[in-house]
Motif scaffolding. Structure first.
Motif, short mmCIF file in Angstrom:
data_model
loop_
_atom_site.label_atom_id
_atom_site.label_comp_id
_atom_site.label_asym_id
_atom_site.label_seq_id
_atom_site.Cartn_x
_atom_site.Cartn_y
_atom_site.Cartn_z
N VAL A 225 42.27 42.93 51.42
CA VAL A 225 42.17 44.13 52.27
C VAL A 225 42.39 45.39 51.43
CG1 VAL A 225 43.19 45.35 54.22
CG2 VAL A 225 42.90 42.87 54.32
N GLY A 226 43.40 45.34 50.56
CA GLY A 226 43.67 46.49 49.69
C GLY A 226 42.51 46.77 48.75
N LEU A 227 41.97 45.71 48.15
CA LEU A 227 40.83 45.89 47.24
C LEU A 227 39.61 46.42 47.99
CD1 LEU A 227 41.10 42.67 45.04
CD2 LEU A 227 41.68 45.00 44.41
N ALA A 228 39.41 45.93 49.21
CA ALA A 228 38.28 46.42 50.01
C ALA A 228 38.41 47.91 50.26
CB ALA A 228 38.23 45.66 51.34
N SER A 229 39.63 48.36 50.58
CA SER A 229 39.85 49.79 50.83
C SER A 229 39.57 50.60 49.58
CB SER A 229 41.30 50.01 51.28
OG SER A 229 41.60 49.25 52.43
N VAL A 230 40.04 50.11 48.43
CA VAL A 230 39.83 50.84 47.16
C VAL A 230 38.35 50.91 46.82
CG1 VAL A 230 40.27 50.79 44.68
CG2 VAL A 230 42.12 50.26 46.28
N ILE A 231 37.67 49.77 46.91
CA ILE A 231 36.26 49.71 46.51
C ILE A 231 35.39 50.53 47.46
CG2 ILE A 231 34.30 48.14 46.25
CD1 ILE A 231 36.38 46.00 45.40
N ILE A 232 35.63 50.41 48.76
CA ILE A 232 34.84 51.18 49.72
C ILE A 232 35.06 52.67 49.52
CG2 ILE A 232 34.61 51.74 52.18
CD1 ILE A 232 35.31 48.82 52.78
N GLY A 233 36.33 53.06 49.35
CA GLY A 233 36.64 54.49 49.14
C GLY A 233 35.98 55.04 47.90
N CYS A 280 32.76 39.81 53.77
CA CYS A 280 31.42 40.40 53.83
C CYS A 280 31.46 41.89 53.46
CB CYS A 280 30.82 40.21 55.22
SG CYS A 280 30.45 38.49 55.64
N ILE A 281 32.49 42.60 53.95
CA ILE A 281 32.61 44.03 53.64
C ILE A 281 32.81 44.25 52.15
CG2 ILE A 281 34.05 46.09 53.98
CD1 ILE A 281 34.62 45.07 56.81
N VAL A 282 33.68 43.43 51.54
CA VAL A 282 33.94 43.57 50.10
C VAL A 282 32.68 43.26 49.31
CG1 VAL A 282 35.24 42.63 48.16
CG2 VAL A 282 36.39 43.05 50.33
N ILE A 283 31.94 42.21 49.71
CA ILE A 283 30.70 41.87 49.00
C ILE A 283 29.70 43.02 49.08
CG2 ILE A 283 28.68 40.35 49.07
CD1 ILE A 283 30.62 38.12 50.01
N LEU A 284 29.56 43.61 50.29
CA LEU A 284 28.65 44.74 50.45
C LEU A 284 29.09 45.93 49.60
CD1 LEU A 284 27.84 44.73 54.28
CD2 LEU A 284 26.24 44.36 52.40
N ALA A 285 30.41 46.19 49.60
CA ALA A 285 30.93 47.32 48.83
C ALA A 285 30.72 47.13 47.33
CB ALA A 285 32.41 47.52 49.13
N LEU A 286 30.73 45.86 46.88
CA LEU A 286 30.53 45.60 45.45
C LEU A 286 29.06 45.60 45.08
CD1 LEU A 286 33.13 42.72 44.92
CD2 LEU A 286 33.22 45.01 43.93
#
Length: 330
Positions: A225-233, A280-286
């Motif tokens: 969750v933390g990584l997703a927030s960092v990557i999306i931001g 899925c969100i993290v994959i899309l953000a990456l």
């Protein structure tokens, strides 16, 4: 719908403190710290058990911060003094914290219903000031948590500009170089991980009070969750400066919570699908930034090819042969 969005933004702002901690370890120190999954629960467990015991919620939350700092320092010591791989150090500390958290709570779940928490105190203060109770319940928590999160953001910005903060940034970029300048990189790593997990534990303490319970399993997948927030931001708001990046992390946390909230409103998805949605969100953000970058590079090469074709056409007509040669070289 509006209530759900306000709730998503509120929780996103609280989780943003955890995301700032992950940003410190993951981006600044370049350290894959899985301690987060345990230190988040440690903060929640300490705050919950102290509140149930009658301790002031603000004091309990601050003590949770120190527990997180100690957990982060232990991970740093395992890596620097024990010479254990960074990833393995975090995993070992995360496993150890699972048992420690059970010891702290005495059971797997501590409810905080009918207990005085930071949020109930904010509502009481607002009511005493003569404000509408419904408005205080809706906006009081939002405003107070936004101010608190911004304080952590400004602290992070300030700290990373200090001499120690710059040394930690240099340690994450090039530890050999900073060691050649006689800096103690081991101490910097331990300190950086301590501050990172202190923020994570503080966020865990707030989330426990926000949700009115602390559970030993609430930290599972928190690092993602933390990584997703960092990557999306970073993908949405950019990373030109430290101040902009920390603001982007907060924005990323809010966006993540809104997306999850909207996704769960789909009838074919259930609450248990949150981890799948996160993945899925993290994959899309990456993946999306790479696709956008490839498209831009493709357009740039196409534009360059057209310019060369025009130059060759001009050359064929016998006009400005020397200029054409220079442009082709360029």
């Amino acid at each position: 719908m509006l209530t759900a969005m306000v709730g998503a933004i509120e929780s996103g702002i609280i989780y943003a403190i955890m995301a700032l901690g992950v940003y410190l370890s993951f981006r600044i120190l370049d350290f894959p710290d899985l301690t987060v999954d345990g230190s988040f629960v440690a903060g929640a467990a300490v705050a919950a058990i102290l509140i149930v015991s009658g301790v002031n919620p603000f004091v309990a939350t601050c003590l949770a911060l120190f527990v997180g700092f100690a957990a982060g320092c232990m991970t740093g010591l395992l890596h620097t003094v024990g010479k254990i791989n960074a990833l393995l150090s975090g995993i070992l500390m995360m496993i150890a914290l699972y048992s420690i958290n059970l010891r702290i709570m005495g059971r797997s779940n501590v409810p905080l219903l009918n207990q005085k928490t930071i949020f109930t105190m904010i509502q009481e203060w607002g009511t005493k000031l003569g404000l509408d109770s419904a408005a205080v319940k809706t906006w009081g928590i939002f405003v107070s948590m936004a101010i608190l999160t911004l304080l952590f953001k400004f602290f992070t910005d300030w700290f990373l500009q200090t001499e120690i903060g710059l040394a930690i940034r240099a340690t994450g970029d090039n530890p050999r170089m900073i060691r050649s300048l006689s800096a103690n990189t081991n101490l910097l790593i331990v300190l950086g991980l301590g501050i990172s997990n202190a923020m994570v534990a503080f966020s865990g303490a707030l989330i426990a009070q926000y949700g009115s319970f602390a559970d030993v399993g609430m930290g599972i997948g928190m690092i993602i969750v933390g990584l997703a927030s960092v990557i999306i931001g970073e993908a949405v708001f950019g990373t030109k400066t430290i101040a902009r990046t920390t603001l982007a992390v907060i924005g990323g946390s809010v966006i993540y919570r809104i997306v999850v909230s909207l996704a769960l409103r789909a009838q074919f998805l259930e609450t248990g699908d949150v981890k799948l949605i996160t993945a899925c969100i993290v994959i899309l953000a990456l993946v999306m930034p790479q696709i956008v970058r490839q498209q831009k590079e493709k357009k740039r090469k196409e534009q360059k090819r057209r310019e060369r074709a025009q130059v060759i056409a001009v050359s064929a007509n016998g006009k400005g042969e020397s200029d054409v040669a220079i442009k082709s070289d360029l």
